[in-house]
Design a protein around this motif. Structure first.
Motif, short mmCIF file in Angstrom:
data_model
loop_
_atom_site.label_atom_id
_atom_site.label_comp_id
_atom_site.label_asym_id
_atom_site.label_seq_id
_atom_site.Cartn_x
_atom_site.Cartn_y
_atom_site.Cartn_z
N LEU A 97 -12.72 4.40 -1.56
CA LEU A 97 -12.22 3.17 -0.95
C LEU A 97 -11.49 3.44 0.35
N ARG A 98 -10.89 4.61 0.47
CA ARG A 98 -10.13 4.95 1.68
C ARG A 98 -10.96 5.68 2.72
N ASP A 99 -12.22 5.92 2.41
CA ASP A 99 -13.11 6.56 3.37
C ASP A 99 -13.32 5.62 4.56
N PRO A 100 -13.08 6.07 5.80
CA PRO A 100 -13.25 5.20 6.96
C PRO A 100 -14.64 4.58 7.06
N GLY A 101 -15.64 5.26 6.51
CA GLY A 101 -16.99 4.72 6.57
C GLY A 101 -17.20 3.48 5.72
N ARG A 102 -16.29 3.23 4.77
CA ARG A 102 -16.42 2.06 3.92
C ARG A 102 -15.98 0.77 4.61
N ASN A 103 -15.24 0.88 5.70
CA ASN A 103 -14.78 -0.30 6.45
C ASN A 103 -13.95 -1.22 5.55
N MET A 104 -13.08 -0.63 4.74
CA MET A 104 -12.19 -1.38 3.87
C MET A 104 -10.82 -1.54 4.53
N PRO A 105 -10.09 -2.59 4.18
CA PRO A 105 -8.69 -2.65 4.61
C PRO A 105 -7.88 -1.60 3.86
N ALA A 106 -6.60 -1.50 4.17
CA ALA A 106 -5.75 -0.52 3.49
C ALA A 106 -5.76 -0.77 1.98
N VAL A 107 -5.81 0.32 1.19
CA VAL A 107 -5.80 0.23 -0.26
C VAL A 107 -4.54 0.91 -0.78
N TYR A 108 -3.77 0.17 -1.57
CA TYR A 108 -2.51 0.67 -2.11
C TYR A 108 -2.60 0.69 -3.64
N CYS A 109 -2.48 1.85 -4.25
CA CYS A 109 -2.43 1.95 -5.71
C CYS A 109 -0.99 1.74 -6.15
N VAL A 110 -0.72 0.68 -6.92
CA VAL A 110 0.66 0.32 -7.24
C VAL A 110 0.91 0.29 -8.75
N GLY A 111 -0.03 0.79 -9.55
CA GLY A 111 0.11 0.72 -10.99
C GLY A 111 0.53 2.04 -11.62
N PRO A 112 0.62 2.08 -12.94
CA PRO A 112 0.24 0.98 -13.83
C PRO A 112 1.34 -0.07 -13.96
N LEU A 113 0.98 -1.34 -13.68
CA LEU A 113 1.90 -2.46 -13.89
C LEU A 113 1.69 -2.95 -15.31
#
Length: 498
Positions: free
Chosen positions: A225-241
């Motif tokens: 998901l954080r690979d620049p080639g995926r063209n994703m916005p920033a991904v933040y792992c915030v769990g486990p909630l």
């Protein structure tokens, strides 16, 4: 005065609950939180559940949107529930905009929407407020689902035609095409499939995605998901909630369940629970009971009675009465197993049960909240997926190159798991020595239990990711919307205060 974070879940109770857990993370960092509700759910059961969530979270403000009425339906109208939900959310855009406008701009920190509320992105942007997505399921699902629009682009047939053909998707183990959710298997030009495709396209248009996971559990998917080639916005792992232990105090059945577990040996009980919507047929319940009894292991089983079995009417009260458990289980089952098992109707205190020293394994429908609760407790799972994205979760959970936290109960694809399979897999997962795969599974879960706790502690991966998110929002305020600024660890550590 504290800044306010606005959380906007859809009308589904399964989305309101995780949002309130996310609210807790903001509250710990000194922010005020308002959860915007689209009514109080679409069914009586949802309304009751949401009212319970509101009552048990006095530190959170709740604001109910009042959408304009829908156009009168005609007798020929029979819209898919997803389309009905999306129509409701669109009608909420105007009152949402008015609500955001009623809060002084300097007090608004950000708006976090869930995956179905993508039409609100434009409303929030018009208000000049940073907008983010909260993904309540796993990073592996997010990785697969965000590839869905490209997967169906130009197809002349639905994915249903691929059957169990494995799909090679970025960031996840190969997955049978049939394991996408039901609406995603339909023809790409169908109204429902087009709607879900648009949802997954637009979910990547926010400024970032907060995911209820921790990096050590899903490192492969997170890297993708954080690979620049995926063209994703920033991904933040915030769990486990997770819901905290003790949240069920005072509910009927809590003391009884836990007192029964207190009397059992360590790691000796298999816990079976299929979530708030997991209802198995009467035939399946009987088959399951036979397998459990033959396994010889202790069990705590949460049974939701099928509607067909529950639908008889008492002639005096004219009210539907739920039958006794022995009416839907094999004759004599409860009596024969009373010294080894406990069966409860509908509900059990899941968090407390999974954390109890006597619990040795968990038979689950693979709902993501349940998975996280089991991982955080270090309890291995048997997968019995039923609906929504649960078949997808099963793939990631059982794959050696995925999470590797569970074993599969064969038969779920055909909608029926036999007694022999239940017996064999319960015996296997409850084995404490001799079976190398199970020994490794238990060792991995023990490690992940510790890593889940560490992820939320000071300096842990999820704690750092959440602080990075707060700092990114602060940098937007300093540099203007959409500005990107490098960050360092010192900045992150100083980002806690609003």
């Amino acid at each position: 005065m504290n800044q306010t974070v606005v959380l906007y879940p859809s009308a589904l109770v399964g989305h309101v609950g995780p949002m309130t857990k996310l609210a807790g993370a903001f509250l710990k960092h000194g922010y005020d939180v308002t959860v915007v509700l689209v009514g109080y759910g679409t069914t009586a059961t949802d309304r009751t559940a949401i009212e319970g969530i509101v009552a048990s979270n006095p530190s959170i403000s709740f604001h109910v949107l009042r959408p304009p009425p829908a156009p009168p339906a005609t007798s020929s109208d029979s819209k898919h529930p997803l389309l009905v939900l999306l129509d409701l959310l669109r009608r909420c855009n105007e009152p949402l905009g008015a609500f955001l406008g009623s809060i002084p701009r300097q007090r608004l920190h950000s708006v976090v929407i869930d995956m179905f509320c993508v039409d609100a992105i434009d409303v929030v942007a018009a208000a000049g407020v940073p907008v983010y997505t909260f993904f309540a399921s796993c990073a592996s699902c997010l990785s697969a689902l965000t590839q869905f629009p490209a997967l169906v682009a130009g197809r002349q047939t639905g994915l249903k035609d691929l059957g169990d053909t494995p799909l090679d998707l970025l960031g996840v183990p190969p997955m049978p095409a049939s394991h996408f959710t039901e609406v995603m298997l339909e023809h790409p030009e169908g109204e429902v499939c087009k709607a879900i495709t648009e949802i997954w396209r637009r979910n990547t248009e926010t400024m970032g995605v907060l995911v209820n996971t921790f990096e050590q559990l899903e490192s492969r998917a997170v890297r993708s998901l954080r690979d620049p080639g995926r063209n994703m916005p920033a991904v933040y792992c915030v769990g486990p909630l997770l819901a905290g232990a003790g949240n069920d105090k005072g509910k009927d059945g809590v003391d009884e369940c836990l007192a029964w577990l207190d009397a059992q040996p360590d790691g000796s009980v298999v816990f079976l629970c299929f979530g708030s919507m997991g209802v198995l047929s009467a035939k399946q319940l009987k088959e399951m009971a036979v397998g459990l009894e033959r396994s010889g292991h202790r069990f705590l089983w949460c049974v939701r009675v099928p509607a067909a079995a529950a639908g008889h009417v008492d002639e005096h009260s004219e009210q539907e009465q739920e039958p006794e458990l022995d009416a839907v289980l094999p004759e004599g089952f409860l009596e024969r197993t009373k010294n080894k098992g406990m069966v409860v109707k509908s509900w059990a205190p899941q968090v407390e049960v999974l954390r109890h020293r006597a619990t040795g394994a968990f038979v689950t429908h693979c709902g993501w909240n349940s998975v996280l609760e089991s991982v955080a407790a270090g309890v291995p799972m048997l997968c019995w997926p039923l609906y929504a994205e649960q078949k997808m979760n099963k793939v990631w959970m059982t794959a050696g190159d995925g999470m590797g936290v569970a074993l599969e109960l064969e038969g779920y694809r055909d909608g029926f798991v036999g007694a022999e399979e239940v017996e064999a897999k319960v015996r296997l997962v409850m084995t404490t020595e001799g079976e190398e795969g199970v020994v490794q599974l238990r060792a991995r879960l023990r490690g992940l239990r510790d890593e889940a706790e560490a992820a939320l502690a000071d300096g842990g991966s999820s704690r750092v990711d959440f602080l990075r998110f707060l700092l990114d929002v602060k940098n937007l305020e300093v540099g203007g919307r959409g500005a990107a600024h490098p960050v360092n660890n010192l900045q992150i550590l100083n980002a806690e205060a609003p």
